[in-house]
Design an enzyme around this catalytic site. Structure first.
Site, PDB file in Angstrom:
ATOM      1  N   GLY A 320       0.821  -1.196   0.000  1.00 15.50           N
ATOM      2  CA  GLY A 320       0.000   0.000   0.000  1.00 15.50           C
ATOM      3  C   GLY A 320       0.856   1.246   0.000  1.00 15.50           C
ATOM      4  CB  VAL A 327       3.031  -0.575   3.649  1.00 11.03           C
ATOM      5  CG1 VAL A 327       3.150  -1.842   4.488  1.00 11.03           C
ATOM      6  CG2 VAL A 327       2.694   0.617   4.541  1.00 11.03           C
ATOM      7  CG  ASP A 441      -4.868   9.626  12.101  1.00  8.42           C
ATOM      8  OD1 ASP A 441      -5.956  10.109  11.743  1.00  8.42           O
ATOM      9  OD2 ASP A 441      -3.949   9.360  11.317  1.00  8.42           O
TER      10      ASP A 441
END
Length: 523
Positions: A320, A327, A441
């Site tokens: 990703g 990643v 977050d």
């Protein structure tokens, strides 16, 4: 001297200033530096991780308090009290003996020899024995008899115990060093004195607390402590408290002061030289600051950038991409699959990277992703996580291109278990750690799912660590993602920022899980 020679000389002086340690005179010693000095008891000098029980708690590692009874050290772990016979700092070994029975074995006790196994362990040479008191007859063939007035007692090796309970009024577990057993020759009444001598020899225990950081601190002229403001190692120096050593901070200070002087001299000479020096100073200070932030994180392994390339097979498979970087899928030497988060788009001094390493290294929970290692090498930053085969929650609840398959994989019961697991993870971060961690977050993209769809909270780049006692925290600027940010993070006059800000984000995420769609974002 011409301009070129002058610039070279000044540059050389600057470089030297970064590597030579200049002592900084202190106007007065920092109080913990005085309070945490080593103390002497008898012929033994005691220092970290141990502290005198009359000194502040931050002078030693928790649970490592020693008393001084005349010329003898005493250690109170749980119960009973122990006399410290000898200390071997290199091997991290204490030789201790119980104070309640070494003087008179006939002082009846039913208190077992116990340790706090989070702090200490028995040595391999220790042998389990049991003392039996007021026994009518001995059911053991291999026992050491001793007479207490008109009744008998027995010392029996636990390995030789008969399964049947003895007819005795008291019993107590004791530990004996194997080399002291030679003093017990025959099972008769004369053993009372020999048993007292054996128990007086004590047994060995090892302490678990890591002292490697303390060695570096001591070499730099500091004194070691723990928990000055939060539960972590401290290096107390004459001018303040630091996370690692005294030298590194002073070198950086002197280097910066020298640069200021050089800038003043060069400002009328050559501006390009100033820019080069400033860039070098900034890079060096960021590196030193980074080293100090991550030093001591023993729970996570540090890798080189060469290791990262090997683990990811030179970044072969991308999992990703986000605003921070990419990643990649990787594999450790033991075959364990991992996800390697390569951070290439960091702001300023890479605060997000340090936040994530420091925050997640303090956690251990089934619903919080595990950090297996990190890379901090020059400008290279990477984080190594356990591999989550099902990826993020986002792709399941927002992927309507194949809604039927997604609905089959994530039933209502599965969604409920996922939401419950995330709540458990947040509760742990807010209340279960020794320090409170606010995530700031929480969103579907930061919830990872393992093979069994067990949720794990990830991405601690915006996290803030604060003492558990603090309910309201303060900082500049909003944190989080639009649509999940709690109102108090944006409009400061409607309430204080606390762990409840994470709860708001969690609620918005649950609404999206139920609706299987993104909530409208308020502008």
């Amino acid at each position: 001297m011409d301009l070129t020679m002058s610039s070279c000389a000044l540059s050389l002086l600057f470089i030297m200033s970064l590597h030579i340690h200049f002592p900084v005179p202190a106007s007065g010693e920092f109080p913990p530096f005085r309070e945490c000095a080593p103390f002497v008891c008898g012929d033994q000098q005691i220092s970290y991780p141990f502290r005198h029980n009359e000194r502040p708690s931050y002078c030693g590692y928790p649970g490592h308090e020693l008393g001084c009874d005349g010329h003898n050290l005493t250690l109170s772990m749980m119960s009973p009290e122990y006399r410290v016979i000898h200390m071997d700092r290199n091997a991290q070994v204490l030789e201790v003996a119980r104070t309640d029975i070494v003087e008179d074995v006939c002082r009846k006790t039913d208190v077992d020899t116990t340790l706090n196994f989070t702090l200490f362990n028995y040595a391999s040479s220790d042998i389990n024995f049991t003392l039996f008191y007021n026994c009518n007859v001995s059911p053991y063939s291999l026992s050491y008899l001793f007479l207490c007035r008109t009744q008998y007692g027995y010392l029996v090796r636990n390995a030789d115990l008969d399964p049947q309970s003895p007819r005795c009024n008291f019993r107590a577990l004791v530990m004996i060093a194997s080399e002291a057993l030679a003093l017990l020759q025959s099972p008769d009444e004369s053993n009372r004195r020999a048993i007292i001598e054996v128990l007086s020899k004590g047994f060995e225990i090892t302490w678990i607390a890591d002292t490697s950081q303390c060695d570096d601190c001591t070499k730099s002229g500091g004194r070691c402590g723990y928990g000055w403001t939060r539960q972590e190692f401290n290096c107390f120096c004459s001018d303040g408290v630091y996370s690692t050593t005294c030298d590194r901070q002073r070198i950086a200070t002197i280097g910066t002061a020298t640069v200021i002087a050089l800038i003043l001299i060069l400002s009328i000479r050559k501006k390009p030289m100033i820019r080069k020096i400033m860039a070098l100073v900034k890079q060096r200070n960021e590196h030193l600051d980074g080293e100090m932030k991550i030093e001591g994180l023993v729970s996570s392994r540090r890798y080189t950038y060469r290791d990262i390339k090997r683990i990811t097979n030179y970044f072969e498979e991308k999992l990703g991409q986000g605003g921070y970087g990419c990643v990649y899928k990787g594999k450790l030497r033991d075959g364990q699959l991992v996800a390697v988060k390569l951070l290439t788009k960091l702001k300023g001094d890479a605060e997000e990277f340090f936040n994530e390493v420091v925050s997640i290294s303090r956690t251990s929970h089934v619903n919080v992703v595990s950090l297996l290692g990190f890379c901090f090498e020059g400008s290279k930053r990477a984080l190594i996580y356990e591999f989550m085969p099902n990826g993020s929650l986002e792709k399941f609840i927002f992927n309507r291109s194949n809604a039927l398959e997604v609905d089959q994989l994530l039933s209502w019961d599965t969604l409920y278990q996922i939401s419950l697991g995330i709540a458990h993870g947040l509760e742990y971060l807010h209340k279960g750690c020794n320090t409170r961690i606010l995530h700031f977050d929480i969103k579907p993209q930061n919830i990872l799912l393992d093979a069994s769809y067990c949720p794990k909270i990830s991405d601690f780049g915006l996290a803030k660590i604060c003492p558990r006692e603090e309910s309201i925290v303060s900082f500049l600027g909003a944190r989080g993602t639009v649509g999940y940010i709690a109102p108090e993070l944006i409009i400061r006059n409607i309430g204080g920022v606390s762990h409840k800000s994470d709860v708001y984000s969690y609620g918005m995420m649950v609404l999206e899980m139920v609706g299987k769609t993104k909530m409208p974002k308020l502008q």
